[in-house]
Design an enzyme around this catalytic site. Sequence first.
Site, PDB file in Angstrom:
ATOM      1  N   GLY A 177       0.743  -0.916  -0.014  1.00 33.11           N
ATOM      2  CA  GLY A 177       0.052  -0.040   0.126  1.00 33.11           C
ATOM      3  C   GLY A 177       0.692   1.250  -0.060  1.00 33.11           C
TER       4      GLY A 177
ATOM      5  N   ARG B 136      13.669   9.905  -3.075  1.00 38.10           N
ATOM      6  CA  ARG B 136      14.452  11.115  -3.359  1.00 38.10           C
ATOM      7  C   ARG B 136      15.924  10.889  -2.365  1.00 38.10           C
ATOM      8  NH1 ARG B 136      15.438  15.712  -0.454  1.00 38.10           N
ATOM      9  NH2 ARG B 136      16.112  17.472  -1.330  1.00 38.10           N
TER      10      ARG B 136
ATOM     11  N   ARG C   8       1.377  -5.032  -5.264  1.00 39.68           N
ATOM     12  CA  ARG C   8       1.320  -6.237  -4.530  1.00 39.68           C
ATOM     13  C   ARG C   8       1.457  -7.413  -5.248  1.00 39.68           C
ATOM     14  NH1 ARG C   8      -2.476  -3.213  -1.516  1.00 39.68           N
ATOM     15  NH2 ARG C   8      -2.030  -2.548   0.470  1.00 39.68           N
TER      16      ARG C   8
ATOM     17  N   GLY D  92       5.908  -2.303   3.622  1.00 32.71           N
ATOM     18  CA  GLY D  92       5.572  -2.762   4.766  1.00 32.71           C
ATOM     19  C   GLY D  92       5.997  -4.189   5.210  1.00 32.71           C
ATOM     20  N   ASP D  93       5.538  -4.935   6.054  1.00 34.37           N
ATOM     21  CA  ASP D  93       5.611  -6.265   6.285  1.00 34.37           C
ATOM     22  C   ASP D  93       5.858  -7.230   5.144  1.00 34.37           C
ATOM     23  OD1 ASP D  93       4.411  -6.551   9.599  1.00 34.37           O
ATOM     24  OD2 ASP D  93       6.342  -6.523   8.894  1.00 34.37           O
TER      25      ASP D  93
ATOM     26  N   THR E 225       4.392   2.654   5.546  1.00 32.84           N
ATOM     27  CA  THR E 225       3.105   2.243   5.541  1.00 32.84           C
ATOM     28  C   THR E 225       2.202   3.090   6.538  1.00 32.84           C
ATOM     29  OG1 THR E 225       1.387   0.376   6.271  1.00 32.84           O
ATOM     30  CG2 THR E 225       3.338   0.277   7.037  1.00 32.84           C
TER      31      THR E 225
ATOM     32  N   ASP F  10      -0.285   2.242   8.319  1.00 28.67           N
ATOM     33  CA  ASP F  10      -0.713   1.458   9.299  1.00 28.67           C
ATOM     34  C   ASP F  10       0.064   1.516  10.725  1.00 28.67           C
ATOM     35  OD1 ASP F  10      -1.589  -1.100   7.038  1.00 28.67           O
ATOM     36  OD2 ASP F  10      -2.547   0.818   7.483  1.00 28.67           O
TER      37      ASP F  10
ATOM     38  N   ASP G  97       2.335  -0.533  11.577  1.00 24.08           N
ATOM     39  CA  ASP G  97       2.178  -1.867  12.244  1.00 24.08           C
ATOM     40  C   ASP G  97       3.295  -2.876  11.819  1.00 24.08           C
ATOM     41  OD1 ASP G  97      -0.032  -3.503   9.565  1.00 24.08           O
ATOM     42  OD2 ASP G  97       1.841  -2.330   9.532  1.00 24.08           O
TER      43      ASP G  97
ATOM     44  N   ARG H 142     -16.952  16.791  12.727  1.00 22.07           N
ATOM     45  CA  ARG H 142     -17.658  17.544  14.018  1.00 22.07           C
ATOM     46  C   ARG H 142     -18.202  18.570  14.009  1.00 22.07           C
ATOM     47  NH1 ARG H 142     -16.204  16.502  19.214  1.00 22.07           N
ATOM     48  NH2 ARG H 142     -14.417  15.129  18.756  1.00 22.07           N
TER      49      ARG H 142
ATOM     50  N   MET I 279      -8.544   3.470   8.588  1.00 21.04           N
ATOM     51  CA  MET I 279      -7.775   2.437   7.929  1.00 21.04           C
ATOM     52  C   MET I 279      -6.829   1.811   9.429  1.00 21.04           C
ATOM     53  SD  MET I 279      -6.707   2.892   4.165  1.00 21.04           S
ATOM     54  CE  MET I 279      -7.516   2.530   3.003  1.00 21.04           C
TER      55      MET I 279
ATOM     56  N   ARG J 185      -5.399  -1.620   8.625  1.00 23.22           N
ATOM     57  CA  ARG J 185      -5.537  -2.989   8.369  1.00 23.22           C
ATOM     58  C   ARG J 185      -5.890  -3.876   9.666  1.00 23.22           C
ATOM     59  NH1 ARG J 185      -3.789  -5.904   3.986  1.00 23.22           N
ATOM     60  NH2 ARG J 185      -2.782  -4.224   2.852  1.00 23.22           N
TER      61      ARG J 185
ATOM     62  N   GLY K  14     -10.406  13.775  20.188  1.00 22.14           N
ATOM     63  CA  GLY K  14     -11.378  13.963  21.546  1.00 22.14           C
ATOM     64  C   GLY K  14     -12.271  13.002  21.295  1.00 22.14           C
TER      65      GLY K  14
ATOM     66  N   GLU L  35     -10.733  -0.017  11.082  1.00 26.27           N
ATOM     67  CA  GLU L  35     -11.203  -1.214  10.107  1.00 26.27           C
ATOM     68  C   GLU L  35     -11.098  -2.708  10.511  1.00 26.27           C
ATOM     69  OE1 GLU L  35      -9.590  -1.065   6.328  1.00 26.27           O
ATOM     70  OE2 GLU L  35      -7.556  -0.854   6.918  1.00 26.27           O
TER      71      GLU L  35
ATOM     72  N   ARG M  70     -24.636   9.253  11.750  1.00 27.27           N
ATOM     73  CA  ARG M  70     -24.220   9.255  10.423  1.00 27.27           C
ATOM     74  C   ARG M  70     -22.747   8.595  10.221  1.00 27.27           C
ATOM     75  NH1 ARG M  70     -28.748  10.485  10.469  1.00 27.27           N
ATOM     76  NH2 ARG M  70     -29.877  11.858   9.134  1.00 27.27           N
TER      77      ARG M  70
HETATM   78  O1  F6P Z   1      -1.539  -1.336   4.382  1.00 23.09           O
HETATM   79  C1  F6P Z   1      -2.127   0.090   4.133  1.00 23.09           C
HETATM   80  C2  F6P Z   1      -3.514   0.019   3.665  1.00 23.09           C
HETATM   81  O2  F6P Z   1      -3.837   1.082   3.518  1.00 23.09           O
HETATM   82  C3  F6P Z   1      -4.392  -0.597   5.219  1.00 23.09           C
HETATM   83  O3  F6P Z   1      -4.517   0.256   6.082  1.00 23.09           O
HETATM   84  C4  F6P Z   1      -5.597  -1.089   4.441  1.00 23.09           C
HETATM   85  O4  F6P Z   1      -6.602  -2.038   4.884  1.00 23.09           O
HETATM   86  C5  F6P Z   1      -5.328  -1.403   3.065  1.00 23.09           C
HETATM   87  O5  F6P Z   1      -4.042  -0.876   2.733  1.00 23.09           O
HETATM   88  C6  F6P Z   1      -6.116  -1.256   1.697  1.00 23.09           C
HETATM   89  O6  F6P Z   1      -5.361  -1.996   0.538  1.00 23.09           O
HETATM   90  P1  F6P Z   1      -5.833  -1.695  -0.859  1.00 23.09           P
HETATM   91  O7  F6P Z   1      -5.069  -0.177  -1.086  1.00 23.09           O
HETATM   92  O8  F6P Z   1      -5.312  -2.502  -1.668  1.00 23.09           O
HETATM   93  O9  F6P Z   1      -7.384  -1.423  -0.868  1.00 23.09           O
END
Ligand code: F6P
Length: 341
Positions: free
Chosen positions: A29, A39, A90, A120-121, A143, A145, A147, A172, A187, A189, A203, A241, A262
């Site tokens: 991602g 750069r 990917r 990322g990972d 990333t 995330d 994570d 808000r 987001m 993941r 907040g 998510e 909403r």
């Molecule tokens: O890993 C980054 C991310 O934005 C996650 O937060 C999200 O779940 C995922 O990629 C979405 O993947 P894609 O861009 O393939 O829909």
Amino acid sequence: MPTETYIAGDSLRMSDKQIKRIGVLTSGGDAPGMNAAVRAVVRAAIGYGIECVGIRRGWNGLVFGDFFPMDTDSVSHILAAGGTILYTARSKEFMTSEGRERALATCKMLGLDGVVAIGGDGTFKGALELSRLGVNVVGIPATIDNDVGCTNYTIGFDTACNTAVECIDKLRDTMQSHERCSVVEVMGRHAGYLALYVGLAVGATAVLIPERELDFEVDVVERIRQSRLMGNTHFMIVVAEGAGSAVEIGKRIHEEIGLDPRVTVLGHIQRGGSPTARDREMAARMGYTAVKALKEGKGNSIVCTREGGIVLTPIEEALQQTKHLQMERYAVLEAMHATKR
Ligand code: F6P
């Protein structure tokens, strides 16, 4: 914590081979700040007299031979640009041994002495496989995330947080005018770093994260009740998510509390935008460190931040490392809405 962490610049040397040409790619991602990292890699390489090859579309660029020579002009005016000029993907093909052999052949054909992989990972799992075929790879964590277990910070996280905060501040305004409940999905993941950080920053009345099993009565109903007792007439629920669907949470709030929420799913807005100063600064430091590591023969590692410093961690070790959400932030969030302590 890593047993053997290589501090960038330490005496460890893995090879004395003169580095003449490296490749750079972005994978997984995309994240704001990837261009700033590209750069930094190109400019650091030029500074060391090392040629740089841009590899397009992540590992696919090596599998299918999609690359181009990069110089100062290639990376001018991209520092502040979101996204990645190298494109990203990917790569399913790279997950096959045949695909990795094709990638290896491209590295050999290009005469690459090393590859910098920004992602990322998933990117680093690919980097480990390529390093096992003899290609010297250094990873840069990027990333939104945040994570990646081996590093405290990943490029893109700060920009995504600020984007989400800006959007929620706008939400808000109208929720306050109509005295409504807003449920916002962010987001991340399978992680709650974005949700908890953003939730504190706006907040939020409640933040739902995958690291904490949902008790709807406690985590939502009680939070709204306490907020009402404090005199609030509008409420903001932030949902990671990975913790569930904001639509479902909204429906449950309607069914169980009678509010008419909403729902907003911020989605890919969080992946765009000009990188913040923090992401640009981190990208510059990590890009430079990656090239310096390759030059010093310290490849097959990931550039990580630890307590403010930048260190190199061997890829295999890095992939085994885990980190945990600082639940102290969750305690602070609860304290912000407690009617009594
Ligand atoms: O890993 C980054 C991310 O934005 C996650 O937060 C999200 O779940 C995922 O990629 C979405 O993947 P894609 O861009 O393939 O829909």
